[in-house]
Write a protein that holds these residues in place. Structure first.
Motif, PDB file in Angstrom:
ATOM      1  N   SER A   1       0.938 -15.634  -7.645  1.00  0.00           N
ATOM      2  CA  SER A   1      -0.150 -15.210  -6.771  1.00  0.00           C
ATOM      3  C   SER A   1      -0.376 -16.163  -5.604  1.00  0.00           C
ATOM      4  O   SER A   1      -1.393 -16.100  -4.947  1.00  0.00           O
ATOM      5  CB  SER A   1      -1.434 -15.041  -7.579  1.00  0.00           C
TER       6      SER A   1
ATOM      7  N   PRO B   1      -0.209 -17.524  -1.844  1.00  0.00           N
ATOM      8  CA  PRO B   1      -0.268 -16.722  -0.631  1.00  0.00           C
ATOM      9  C   PRO B   1       1.095 -16.333  -0.072  1.00  0.00           C
ATOM     10  O   PRO B   1       1.242 -15.275   0.503  1.00  0.00           O
ATOM     11  CB  PRO B   1      -1.015 -17.626   0.356  1.00  0.00           C
TER      12      PRO B   1
ATOM     13  N   THR C   1       3.754 -15.423  -1.685  1.00  0.00           N
ATOM     14  CA  THR C   1       4.434 -14.367  -2.424  1.00  0.00           C
ATOM     15  C   THR C   1       3.494 -13.274  -2.920  1.00  0.00           C
ATOM     16  O   THR C   1       3.939 -12.389  -3.620  1.00  0.00           O
ATOM     17  CB  THR C   1       5.188 -14.972  -3.620  1.00  0.00           C
TER      18      THR C   1
ATOM     19  N   PRO D   1       1.669  -9.900  -3.229  1.00  0.00           N
ATOM     20  CA  PRO D   1       1.977  -8.583  -2.663  1.00  0.00           C
ATOM     21  C   PRO D   1       0.830  -8.081  -1.799  1.00  0.00           C
ATOM     22  O   PRO D   1      -0.317  -8.449  -1.998  1.00  0.00           O
ATOM     23  CB  PRO D   1       2.163  -7.707  -3.901  1.00  0.00           C
ATOM     24  N   SER D   2       1.159  -7.239  -0.831  1.00  0.00           N
ATOM     25  CA  SER D   2       0.125  -6.733   0.058  1.00  0.00           C
ATOM     26  C   SER D   2      -0.583  -5.545  -0.589  1.00  0.00           C
ATOM     27  O   SER D   2       0.031  -4.524  -0.875  1.00  0.00           O
ATOM     28  CB  SER D   2       0.719  -6.335   1.412  1.00  0.00           C
ATOM     29  N   LEU D   3      -1.875  -5.688  -0.822  1.00  0.00           N
ATOM     30  CA  LEU D   3      -2.709  -4.644  -1.394  1.00  0.00           C
ATOM     31  C   LEU D   3      -3.382  -3.890  -0.255  1.00  0.00           C
ATOM     32  O   LEU D   3      -3.989  -4.494   0.619  1.00  0.00           O
ATOM     33  CB  LEU D   3      -3.770  -5.238  -2.323  1.00  0.00           C
ATOM     34  N   ARG D   4      -3.245  -2.567  -0.276  1.00  0.00           N
ATOM     35  CA  ARG D   4      -3.909  -1.736   0.719  1.00  0.00           C
ATOM     36  C   ARG D   4      -4.799  -0.757  -0.020  1.00  0.00           C
ATOM     37  O   ARG D   4      -4.317   0.042  -0.822  1.00  0.00           O
ATOM     38  CB  ARG D   4      -2.877  -1.010   1.575  1.00  0.00           C
TER      39      ARG D   4
ATOM     40  N   SER E   1      -7.824   4.254   6.409  1.00  0.00           N
ATOM     41  CA  SER E   1      -7.122   3.022   6.066  1.00  0.00           C
ATOM     42  C   SER E   1      -7.382   1.976   7.131  1.00  0.00           C
ATOM     43  O   SER E   1      -7.235   2.242   8.316  1.00  0.00           O
ATOM     44  CB  SER E   1      -5.615   3.277   5.971  1.00  0.00           C
TER      45      SER E   1
ATOM     46  N   SER F   1      -5.527  -0.550   7.242  1.00  0.00           N
ATOM     47  CA  SER F   1      -4.212  -1.147   7.477  1.00  0.00           C
ATOM     48  C   SER F   1      -3.309  -0.296   8.365  1.00  0.00           C
ATOM     49  O   SER F   1      -2.137  -0.597   8.505  1.00  0.00           O
ATOM     50  CB  SER F   1      -3.528  -1.454   6.145  1.00  0.00           C
TER      51      SER F   1
ATOM     52  N   ASP G   1       0.099   3.742   6.819  1.00  0.00           N
ATOM     53  CA  ASP G   1      -0.349   3.666   5.427  1.00  0.00           C
ATOM     54  C   ASP G   1      -1.163   4.892   5.054  1.00  0.00           C
ATOM     55  O   ASP G   1      -1.027   5.430   3.957  1.00  0.00           O
ATOM     56  CB  ASP G   1      -1.181   2.404   5.192  1.00  0.00           C
TER      57      ASP G   1
ATOM     58  N   VAL H   1       0.261  -1.132  -3.468  1.00  0.00           N
ATOM     59  CA  VAL H   1       0.591  -2.550  -3.483  1.00  0.00           C
ATOM     60  C   VAL H   1       2.104  -2.683  -3.560  1.00  0.00           C
ATOM     61  O   VAL H   1       2.775  -1.878  -4.213  1.00  0.00           O
ATOM     62  CB  VAL H   1      -0.120  -3.287  -4.653  1.00  0.00           C
ATOM     63  N   ASP H   2       2.634  -3.672  -2.868  1.00  0.00           N
ATOM     64  CA  ASP H   2       4.080  -3.891  -2.811  1.00  0.00           C
ATOM     65  C   ASP H   2       4.561  -4.683  -4.021  1.00  0.00           C
ATOM     66  O   ASP H   2       5.183  -5.736  -3.887  1.00  0.00           O
ATOM     67  CB  ASP H   2       4.460  -4.622  -1.520  1.00  0.00           C
TER      68      ASP H   2
END
Length: 107
Positions: free
Chosen positions: A4, A6, A8, A10-13, A24, A26, A30, A89-90
């Protein structure tokens, strides 16, 4: 799970559905991606729920190695949802993590 830090994380949208529109912060891409996935996933979840006589879905998730996506409808919603929240999330994360995130959004 995943580191966790910064670098690495994952991007949470988090996205919202309000009166049929996907909102959105983002970006439009998206919103478009979520809208397409939401329609397909909701249709599939409702069909499975109907076949098993469980009724309509309140949430559903899809997990791939590179991403996870979930939607969550308010309890007691009408058939055409006028409001919902969703997350993409990625990373391949658990349903619990996505549910907790979406519940914190107030649905």
């Amino acid at each position: 799970m995943y580191d966790s830090s910064p670098a690495t994380a994952p991007s949470l949208r988090v996205l919202e559905i309000q009166n049929g529109l996907v909102i959105s912060e983002s970006g439009q891409q998206d919103a478009d991606d979520f809208a397409a996935d939401y329609q397909g996933l909701r249709h599939f979840a409702d069909r499975v729920g109907g076949a098993l006589e469980l009724g309509g879905s309140l949430y559903a998730a899809i997990h791939e190695p590179e991403f996870s996506m979930m939607f969550l409808l308010p309890v007691g919603t009408d058939k055409p949802a006028t409001q919902a929240v969703g997350a993409m999330v990625d990373a391949n994360v658990s349903n619990n993590e996505l549910l907790v995130t979406l519940r914190q959004q107030g649905v």
